[in-house]
Design a protein around this motif. Structure first.
Motif, PDB file in Angstrom:
ATOM      1  N   UNK A  97       0.812  -1.214   0.000  1.00 34.91           N
ATOM      2  CA  UNK A  97       0.000   0.000   0.000  1.00 34.91           C
ATOM      3  C   UNK A  97       0.849   1.270   0.000  1.00 34.91           C
ATOM      4  N   UNK A  98       1.989   1.237   0.678  1.00 33.23           N
ATOM      5  CA  UNK A  98       2.820   2.443   0.789  1.00 33.23           C
ATOM      6  C   UNK A  98       3.883   2.556  -0.296  1.00 33.23           C
ATOM      7  N   UNK A  99       4.090   1.498  -1.050  1.00 27.87           N
ATOM      8  CA  UNK A  99       5.128   1.520  -2.080  1.00 27.87           C
ATOM      9  C   UNK A  99       4.904   2.611  -3.112  1.00 27.87           C
ATOM     10  N   UNK A 100       3.662   2.756  -3.589  1.00 29.62           N
ATOM     11  CA  UNK A 100       3.346   3.778  -4.581  1.00 29.62           C
ATOM     12  C   UNK A 100       3.474   5.176  -3.971  1.00 29.62           C
ATOM     13  N   UNK A 101       2.990   5.334  -2.748  1.00 33.06           N
ATOM     14  CA  UNK A 101       3.069   6.636  -2.078  1.00 33.06           C
ATOM     15  C   UNK A 101       4.527   7.029  -1.837  1.00 33.06           C
ATOM     16  N   UNK A 102       5.381   6.068  -1.518  1.00 36.85           N
ATOM     17  CA  UNK A 102       6.801   6.348  -1.295  1.00 36.85           C
ATOM     18  C   UNK A 102       7.504   6.756  -2.584  1.00 36.85           C
ATOM     19  N   UNK A 103       7.044   6.242  -3.727  1.00 33.83           N
ATOM     20  CA  UNK A 103       7.638   6.622  -5.005  1.00 33.83           C
ATOM     21  C   UNK A 103       7.179   8.008  -5.456  1.00 33.83           C
ATOM     22  N   UNK A 109       7.265  11.046   2.550  1.00 34.02           N
ATOM     23  CA  UNK A 109       7.155   9.700   3.116  1.00 34.02           C
ATOM     24  C   UNK A 109       8.303   9.415   4.088  1.00 34.02           C
ATOM     25  N   UNK A 110       9.520   9.789   3.714  1.00 33.51           N
ATOM     26  CA  UNK A 110      10.665   9.557   4.614  1.00 33.51           C
ATOM     27  C   UNK A 110      10.504  10.358   5.900  1.00 33.51           C
ATOM     28  N   UNK A 111      10.020  11.593   5.783  1.00 35.22           N
ATOM     29  CA  UNK A 111       9.780  12.411   6.969  1.00 35.22           C
ATOM     30  C   UNK A 111       8.722  11.772   7.875  1.00 35.22           C
ATOM     31  N   UNK A 112       7.660  11.280   7.269  1.00 34.87           N
ATOM     32  CA  UNK A 112       6.617  10.606   8.051  1.00 34.87           C
ATOM     33  C   UNK A 112       7.113   9.318   8.678  1.00 34.87           C
ATOM     34  N   UNK A 113       7.906   8.555   7.923  1.00 36.15           N
ATOM     35  CA  UNK A 113       8.457   7.305   8.452  1.00 36.15           C
ATOM     36  C   UNK A 113       9.379   7.593   9.638  1.00 36.15           C
ATOM     37  N   UNK A 143      19.967   2.090   2.158  1.00 42.36           N
ATOM     38  CA  UNK A 143      19.203   3.245   2.635  1.00 42.36           C
ATOM     39  C   UNK A 143      18.343   2.887   3.840  1.00 42.36           C
ATOM     40  N   UNK A 144      17.774   1.693   3.844  1.00 46.25           N
ATOM     41  CA  UNK A 144      16.969   1.249   4.991  1.00 46.25           C
ATOM     42  C   UNK A 144      17.810   1.128   6.249  1.00 46.25           C
ATOM     43  N   UNK A 145      19.035   0.612   6.106  1.00 47.92           N
ATOM     44  CA  UNK A 145      19.927   0.494   7.263  1.00 47.92           C
ATOM     45  C   UNK A 145      20.286   1.868   7.832  1.00 47.92           C
TER      46      UNK A 145
END
Length: 198
Positions: A97-103, A109-113, A143-145
């Motif tokens: 669900x969030x993959x499209x929003x993150x793109x 999205x990064x700020x919200x995460x 990047x996730x790390x």
């Protein structure tokens, strides 16, 4: 044959072992009372000063306002699909669900995460392990790390700050007898370990 010797003992300077231990305990208690971190709280009075209360309330207000603003800025279709993942299947659904929003909105999205992760880590809300896995699934390993290390460090530092600021006075206020008991036990353990070493 040798002449008998007269031995003179000054009994005024003799100190028994009990008196010596009592004197050392009194000195250690006095040192604890003189330390800058030792605060004495009055019974029945709320232990936080106005500055401590304002700082704690400010941290909670900043996190809540930031998360609320990010939540309002998301597209309306995503509201029903947002929830903290508790299982791996919830994590897969959330990633899809969030993959499209993150793109489409990567910065937002990064700020919200990051805000959500730090909020969860600060207030010790369970689920940060799934947030860490979500970062790897959405942003890749490298990047996730980096995101997880930054967020975990910031959240743990913020949690320590709040615990140091308001945790100690509240514990001293709510359970003073238990705290004194544990401090006395630790002092006995420390004195026993130092005497055994020598």
């Amino acid at each position: 044959m040798a002449a008998p010797r007269n031995i003179v003992v000054d009994t005024s300077r003799l100190v028994t072992r009990d008196e010596e231990e009592k004197k050392s305990m009194d000195m250690s208690c006095a040192a604890e009372l003189d330390s800058p971190t030792a605060k004495r709280f009055k019974e029945g009075r709320f232990p936080l000063s106005s500055w401590e209360f304002a700082a704690a309330f400010g941290v909670i207000l900043v996190f809540s306002t930031g998360l609320f603003c990010l939540y309002l800025s998301m597209p309306p279709t995503e509201y029903g699909k947002l929830k903290l993942p508790r299982t791996i299947s919830d994590l897969r659904i959330l990633k899809d669900n969030l993959g499209m929003y993150a793109e489409v909105y990567p910065t937002k999205f990064i700020l919200g995460y990051c805000s959500t992760y730090i909020f969860m880590q600060t207030f010790m809300i369970p689920g940060t392990i799934f947030m860490s896995l979500l970062a790897g699934a959405l942003f890749g390993v490298f990047r996730g790390l980096l995101l997880v290390v930054f967020n975990a460090t910031a959240g743990a530092s913020s949690c320590y700050f709040l615990s140091k600021l308001i945790g100690r006075p509240i514990v001293n206020w709510m359970w003073p007898e238990k705290l004194r008991f544990f401090q006395a036990e630790s002092n006995v353990g420390i004195s026993c370990s130092t005497t055994c070493c020598f």
